[in-house]
Scaffold this active site. Structure first.
Site, PDB file in Angstrom:
ATOM      1  N   ASP A 163      35.423  48.122  34.826  1.00  0.00           N
ATOM      2  CA  ASP A 163      36.091  49.092  33.951  1.00  0.00           C
ATOM      3  C   ASP A 163      37.305  49.670  34.669  1.00  0.00           C
ATOM      4  O   ASP A 163      38.394  49.786  34.124  1.00  0.00           O
ATOM      5  CB  ASP A 163      35.113  50.205  33.567  1.00  0.00           C
ATOM      6  CG  ASP A 163      33.852  49.646  32.895  1.00  0.00           C
ATOM      7  OD1 ASP A 163      33.013  50.438  32.439  1.00  0.00           O
ATOM      8  OD2 ASP A 163      33.717  48.407  32.839  1.00  0.00           O
ATOM      9  N   GLU A 180      34.141  40.932  33.710  1.00  0.00           N
ATOM     10  CA  GLU A 180      35.319  40.748  32.872  1.00  0.00           C
ATOM     11  C   GLU A 180      36.577  40.501  33.685  1.00  0.00           C
ATOM     12  O   GLU A 180      37.255  39.494  33.499  1.00  0.00           O
ATOM     13  CB  GLU A 180      35.528  41.975  31.949  1.00  0.00           C
ATOM     14  CG  GLU A 180      36.774  41.875  31.088  1.00  0.00           C
ATOM     15  CD  GLU A 180      36.772  42.876  29.930  1.00  0.00           C
ATOM     16  OE1 GLU A 180      37.869  43.257  29.497  1.00  0.00           O
ATOM     17  OE2 GLU A 180      35.677  43.259  29.471  1.00  0.00           O
TER      18      GLU A 180
HETATM   19  O1  TRH Z   1      32.281  44.698  38.674  1.00  0.00           O
HETATM   20  P1  TRH Z   1      31.991  43.946  37.448  1.00  0.00           P
HETATM   21  O2  TRH Z   1      30.646  43.424  37.279  1.00  0.00           O
HETATM   22  O3  TRH Z   1      32.346  44.856  36.195  1.00  0.00           O
HETATM   23  C1  TRH Z   1      31.719  44.639  34.973  1.00  0.00           C
HETATM   24  C2  TRH Z   1      32.696  44.610  33.905  1.00  0.00           C
HETATM   25  O4  TRH Z   1      33.327  45.815  33.862  1.00  0.00           O
HETATM   26  C3  TRH Z   1      32.023  44.417  32.586  1.00  0.00           C
HETATM   27  O5  TRH Z   1      32.950  44.504  31.546  1.00  0.00           O
HETATM   28  C4  TRH Z   1      31.065  45.499  32.372  1.00  0.00           C
HETATM   29  O6  TRH Z   1      30.355  45.205  31.201  1.00  0.00           O
HETATM   30  C5  TRH Z   1      30.151  45.517  33.530  1.00  0.00           C
HETATM   31  O7  TRH Z   1      30.823  45.668  34.762  1.00  0.00           O
HETATM   32  C6  TRH Z   1      29.328  46.683  33.352  1.00  0.00           C
HETATM   33  O8  TRH Z   1      32.953  42.680  37.347  1.00  0.00           O
HETATM   34  P2  TRH Z   1      34.502  42.555  37.041  1.00  0.00           P
HETATM   35  O9  TRH Z   1      34.821  42.909  35.665  1.00  0.00           O
HETATM   36  O10 TRH Z   1      34.879  41.200  37.500  1.00  0.00           O
HETATM   37  O11 TRH Z   1      35.204  43.626  37.994  1.00  0.00           O
HETATM   38  C7  TRH Z   1      35.225  43.472  39.385  1.00  0.00           C
HETATM   39  C8  TRH Z   1      36.513  44.069  39.933  1.00  0.00           C
HETATM   40  O12 TRH Z   1      36.430  44.123  41.358  1.00  0.00           O
HETATM   41  C9  TRH Z   1      37.749  43.234  39.601  1.00  0.00           C
HETATM   42  O13 TRH Z   1      38.839  44.104  39.313  1.00  0.00           O
HETATM   43  C10 TRH Z   1      38.032  42.487  40.898  1.00  0.00           C
HETATM   44  C11 TRH Z   1      37.597  43.501  41.905  1.00  0.00           C
HETATM   45  N1  TRH Z   1      37.240  42.975  43.224  1.00  0.00           N
HETATM   46  C12 TRH Z   1      37.996  43.392  44.300  1.00  0.00           C
HETATM   47  O14 TRH Z   1      38.965  44.153  44.142  1.00  0.00           O
HETATM   48  N2  TRH Z   1      37.648  42.951  45.556  1.00  0.00           N
HETATM   49  C13 TRH Z   1      36.607  42.098  45.775  1.00  0.00           C
HETATM   50  O15 TRH Z   1      36.329  41.725  46.918  1.00  0.00           O
HETATM   51  C14 TRH Z   1      35.849  41.656  44.631  1.00  0.00           C
HETATM   52  C15 TRH Z   1      34.711  40.730  44.825  1.00  0.00           C
HETATM   53  C16 TRH Z   1      36.176  42.140  43.371  1.00  0.00           C
END
Ligand code: TRH
Length: 391
Positions: A24, A277
């Protein structure tokens, strides 16, 4: 930078409440930054938990109530706060509802602010019919509009910063930059022919089966880059160099990277396992084969979402190749063969073998898919236009 408007820049307030995980905030921050940097908007991101943003943007100080982060104002969202002033455009992300006091102030403002609800991403058909629909507020003289990200022209598109794909192509065509990246991440560059796999998952997938499966397949070394959290903890036992099969498999548990560095990891790997996402979309911009671990819920919704996306993603893949992609995704998300029997590890190992065997075709497809998506306008562009021209 796009043509700057002559009048004072529109003021945009974005609201984000952390449900769980990082997505989010990841999505909200990207949009806020792009509106400020590429559209010259005066943007304030209201966030209830700054510690999550600080994970993605280490320069953020979670103890400060208001701070400027690269030209975007980040403010702590507190209940019952009295807004000094209401923005021209208000974006609530994922239905998070701005505080009531702010909504009251929106209703009292002349002219009324434009109000957008940025929805979750889905490839399902119904999204096109719901995109841009108005929702008059039952109590106040305000109308909110739903804005759906998506994969087709009749949706709001996907977040994609300017120059993102150029930077990706520069990196992916520069062996020196890649060696420097790996050396900074794990202390050395991978030997020629290494299959580099990134893993960012929830707690469910058969990670151990994948690591074991990697050992069984003849060919060059495999590097498994396991992000902090579920992936790293599940593969702790596999960490470090191990040779108990025809293939050298090395597991590297890594820290949580700053958001922009995570993009580079996706560009540097040959296969990316992603989730939620935002990383799901970034993997598509990386133009590399990827596997999506969907946010698990008990209502079966994940299978519908995954099925809808795979139907679009595999539409131009030959049936056998589409089958390979689908099998691995379903095994990775332990899609139940039937109500009573969820898929177990062995399927993942088999599906992985099939996927690796067809890596050439799947890689070309990933690049073609990314090119196709890139032929459409990005979400920030669509949103600014929608707000300026439609509302
Ligand atoms: O963290 P998430 O599982 O978030 C999810 C989504 O928001 C989804 O819509 C919601 O329903 C759920 O939570 C509750 O996965 P997502 O969306 O891939 O977000 C991860 C964020 O973290 C993304 O912006 C990339 C970032 N990231 C980093 O900045 N550094 C890292 O090392 C990694 C692995 C990820």
């Amino acid at each position: 930078m796009r043509a700057m408007p002559s009048t004072a820049p529109d003021r945009w307030d974005l609201f984000c409440r952390v449900v769980d995980n990082f997505g989010d905030v990841g999505v909200s921050w990207r949009l806020a930054r792009q509106l400020a940097a590429e559209h010259g908007k005066q943007v304030r991101l209201w966030l209830d938990d700054l510690t999550v943003l600080a994970k993605l943007r280490p320069e953020v100080d979670p103890s400060r109530d208001v701070q400027d982060v690269g030209g975007t104002e980040v403010a702590r969202l507190r209940e019952g706060f009295t807004p000094e002033e209401v923005a021209d455009v208000v974006v609530e992300t994922f239905g998070c509802d701005p505080p009531e006091s702010y909504v009251q102030a929106m209703a009292a403002r002349t002219p009324k602010p434009r109000w957008i609800n940025l929805e979750y991403l889905s490839a399902e058909e119904w999204v096109e019919g719901s995109h841009a629909l108005p929702s008059p507020n039952p109590r106040l003289p305000l109308t909110k509009h739903f804005f759906f990200p998506g994969f087709t022209p009749r949706t709001g598109g996907l977040l994609r910063e300017a120059e993102l794909l150029e930077r990706r192509d520069d990196f992916q065509s520069d062996p020196g930059a890649q060696r420097a990246f790996w050396t900074s991440l794990v202390g050395r560059a991978p030997p020629e022919g290494t299959l580099k796999v990134s893993l960012f998952t929830y707690a469910g997938p058969p990670l151990e089966s994948l690591a074991r499966a990697c050992r069984q397949h003849p060919g060059g070394p495999v590097w498994l880059i396991a992000s902090e959290g579920a992936a790293a903890s599940a593969l702790k036992a596999f960490a470090g160099p191990a040779r108990s099969g025809p293939r050298d498999v090395e597991v590297f548990p890594i820290q949580f990277l700053p958001q922009d560095a995570y993009d580079v990891l996706l560009w540097a790997c040959d296969v990316n396992f992603v989730r939620g996402e935002d990383s799901f979309v970034r993997a598509q911009w990386a133009a590399r084969p990827f596997v999506w671990n969907i946010y698990p819920t008990d209502d079966g919704a994940p299978w519908v979402k995954m099925g809808a996306f795979l139907a679009r993603y595999c539409a131009r893949l030959e049936r056998a190749h589409a089958g390979t992609v689908t099998s691995l995704w379903e095994a990775w998300n332990r899609r139940p063969v039937s109500e009573s029997s969820p898929r177990e590890g062995p399927e993942a190992a088999e599906a992985w073998a099939g996927f690796v065997a067809r890596r050439g075709v799947v890689s070309d497809h990933a690049r073609a898919w990314s090119r196709d998506l890139a032929s459409r306008r990005d979400l920030a562009d669509e949103l600014v236009d929608f707000v300026d021209k439609v509302l």
